[in-house]
Design an enzyme around this catalytic site. Structure first.
Site, short mmCIF file in Angstrom:
data_model
loop_
_atom_site.label_atom_id
_atom_site.label_comp_id
_atom_site.label_asym_id
_atom_site.label_seq_id
_atom_site.Cartn_x
_atom_site.Cartn_y
_atom_site.Cartn_z
N GLU A 373 0.80 -1.23 0.00
CA GLU A 373 0.00 0.00 0.00
C GLU A 373 0.83 1.28 0.00
O GLU A 373 0.45 2.27 0.63
CB GLU A 373 -0.95 0.00 1.22
CG GLU A 373 -1.93 -1.15 1.17
CD GLU A 373 -2.75 -1.31 2.45
OE1 GLU A 373 -3.91 -1.69 2.34
OE2 GLU A 373 -2.23 -1.06 3.55
C1 TNX Z 1 -4.46 -4.12 4.67
S1 TNX Z 1 -2.76 -6.45 4.37
C2 TNX Z 1 -3.20 -3.84 5.16
C3 TNX Z 1 -3.07 -3.34 6.52
C4 TNX Z 1 -4.39 -3.16 7.20
C5 TNX Z 1 -5.30 -4.31 6.86
C6 TNX Z 1 -6.61 -4.27 7.58
C7 TNX Z 1 -1.69 -5.40 4.23
C8 TNX Z 1 -0.42 -5.85 3.78
N1 TNX Z 1 -2.02 -4.14 4.51
O1 TNX Z 1 -2.35 -2.13 6.52
O2 TNX Z 1 -4.17 -3.11 8.56
O3 TNX Z 1 -5.53 -4.30 5.48
O4 TNX Z 1 -7.32 -5.44 7.36
#
Ligand code: TNX
Length: 580
Positions: A373
């Site tokens: 992300e």
């Molecule tokens: C996605 S999964 C994220 C996290 C969040 C999560 C909440 C991932 C690698 N990144 O930053 O906490 O969703 O479900």
């Protein structure tokens, strides 16, 4: 002399008293007996009543065995095996109240009367080659020549005692967990219980399907104490998981001390989701977690999330921010807005310093660099950043792990990607695997423990869907991601993100009973996969958690044993202590 019952005619010829309701003490005894039947059933469990399901089970009901009060634990002369034997004794002593002395094989035979005075664990072995004979007790045999792999074990239960054999101390440790599951649930009681400690006869031969079986705890969104983390380690060990991934840094908080960048914790660690005080682990705290986990044959995988999810670092050190300005501290739950400046050499000094210090604290081979992300770092800038960080990790002598967003970056020997998608079809990840990457599978829609069980269960999200126990169980890590062969799958991991999780009880509520489902996918041969059988075995874990005071969700699709019928004078409302 037994006292006559309330309706018995007294010998004096007095008028008999009318029947009365039982005295409170009688009721209490009856209640204890009824609860006892649930927690310490008089017949042993089935040999197959183990989670995760063992690879091979050969029951022999003619060989059932009952742990006697004077039982001894005999172990081959090896410090690591001795440590496991001691752990077994410590597991069994509180509930049984038995002394269970641990003795070296070479110091046999012991007269039974000596059993109450355990010899010092440092008793020198007479011979390293000595193997424990059959004892009226439990023998732990470490034998490098047995072919059970790095983590396998063989458990023989017979009328003359128990023999647990493995080629490694890790195998012995896993075998101890199996033994624990086969005893009545009251074995989990922290105080002595009067019970028949029966074990089902037969042989289990067991080894894991995948080498990596893990869970992740996000200590960044909410901070959790060392004690909380140690308790999570205990839950992992119970189900033969062998990796604890700690998500140590994120926008809302930086949780690991870094001497060369001290404001990361003093400033970056002082926040969390919702505005609470946050916190961080000193190096001594972190070492304590690592060594507690290691003693349970669990490897810690630290994650420093880069280049995104870094707001807390930017608050502490604005020089890392693209505009060189400190952002406000962040205590919300959005993602994808922050990043360290990939165009500034100082950023790579920071990364090298942080990863260097974390690597030095971490005996395990894996270092997780996040990579998810980073919505504002795109294309070649992103892959260029990742490739530099991958090399920094390799230069530290560690193996790099990252979320599957790392896939487009160049391959580096040994690198591991962690799949967290929900559609299981990602050509970029498949291509990275063809270039040599190995995969840890954590599908958001099956393995994410922060997803809600059902619309009406408290705590958690639903962006990846609802995950009830069956959904957590009914998938196959070996075939899940399109075009990724099982041979490229290192294993499975269940991540617990903690935006909505604020206490140990919340953690346990989301972990149990789904963690055992994921553990079984990682450990058990695919041929054992069977929901109907799993839910029955899982149900048997409920009384164990209850006896140990562990919170869990009484998922409706699992046939938990009914609460014992206790004869009471009035209807006592049933309280469900299992949900927070
Ligand atoms: C996605 S999964 C994220 C996290 C969040 C999560 C909440 C991932 C690698 N990144 O930053 O906490 O969703 O479900």
């Amino acid at each position: 002399m037994p006292s006559p019952g309330p309706t018995a005619a007294p010998a004096t010829g007095e008028v008999p008293l009318p029947a009365r309701e039982p005295a409170p003490a009688t009721l209490a005894q009856a209640a204890e007996r009824a609860a006892g039947d649930l927690l310490t059933p008089s017949a042993p469990h089935r040999l197959a009543d183990v989670v995760p399901a063992p690879a091979q089970v050969q029951p022999d009901p003619t060989e059932d065995w009952v742990l006697p009060a004077e039982a001894v634990i005999v172990v081959t002369a090896d410090p690591a095996a001795l440590a496991v034997a001691t752990q077994l004794a410590e597991l069994l002593r509180p509930a049984t109240g038995y002394p269970l002395p641990v003795i070296h094989a070479a110091s046999r035979p012991l007269p039974a009367t000596d059993a109450a005075t355990p010899p010092s664990p440092s008793t020198p072995p007479a011979s390293d080659a000595a193997a424990p004979e059959r004892v009226d007790g439990i023998a732990l045999v470490l034998d490098a020549s047995v072919d059970l792999g790095a983590e396998g074990y063989r458990l023989d239960i017979a009328r003359d005692g128990v023999r647990l054999t493995a080629g490694t101390a890790t195998g012995l440790f896993h075998g101890v967990q199996t033994l624990r599951h086969l005893l009545p649930p009251a074995i989990e009681s922290p105080t002595p219980v009067t019970a028949r400690w029966a074990l089902p006869g037969g042989t289990i031969t067991d080894a894991p399907r995948f080498p990596y079986r893990g869970a992740m705890l996000d200590v960044a969104r909410h901070f959790f104490t060392v004690e909380d983390v140690l308790r999570v380690v205990d839950h992992l060990a119970r189900y033969k998981l062998n990796h604890l991934h700690l998500h140590l840094t994120d926008d809302q908080g930086w949780r690991i001390a870094v001497d060369s960048w001290p404001r990361l914790t003093s400033v970056g660690g002082a926040t969390e989701v919702g505005g609470g005080p946050g916190g961080h682990y000193t190096k001594a705290d972190y070492r304590r977690i690592v060594s507690y986990a290691a003693a349970r044959h669990i490897t810690v995988v630290p994650e420093i999330d880069l280049p995104g999810h870094t707001n807390s670092a930017l608050v502490a050190y604005p020089e890392l921010a693209p505009d060189k300005t400190a952002p406000p501290p962040y205590t919300g739950t959005e993602v994808g807005f922050s990043y360290v400046d990939p165009a500034d050499e100082r950023t790579y000094d920071f990364v090298a310093d942080v990863l260097g210090e974390v690597a030095a604290l971490t005996p395990g081979p894996l270092l997780h660099i996040g990579g998810d992300e980073a919505f504002k770092v795109n294309g070649e800038v992103y892959t260029g950043f990742v490739e530099r960080v991958q090399r920094i990790v390799a230069d530290l002598g560690k193996t790099v792990v990252g979320w599957h967003q790392l896939a487009p970056a160049a391959h580096l020997d040994g690198r591991v990607l962690q799949w967290w998608g929900t559609n299981a079809d990602d050509p970029t990840t498949a291509e990275a695997v063809r270039r040599g990457a190995r995969l840890i599978v954590s599908p958001g829609n099956h393995a994410y423990l922060d997803m809600k069980y059902a619309p009406d269960t408290p705590i958690g999200h639903d962006w990846a869907g609802l995950i009830d126990v069956r959904k957590a169980y009914d998938w196959d890590p070996g075939t899940h991601v399109a075009e990724v062969p099982a041979t490229a799958v290192l294993g499975v991991e269940a991540p617990l993100w903690t935006e909505s999780v604020t206490s140990l009880a919340d953690i346990e509520f989301l972990l149990l009973p789904r963690l055992p489902a994921i553990a079984e996918l990682g450990w058990s041969p695919r041929a054992t996969h069977d929901w109907a059988d799993f839910r029955e075995r899982l149900a048997g874990q409920g009384p164990r958690w209850a006896a140990a005071g562990i919170t869990f969700h009484r998922a409706p699709e699992v046939p938990w044993p009914s609460t014992p019928t206790i004869p009471t004078q009035r209807n006592t409302p049933q309280t469900d202590t299992a949900t927070p």
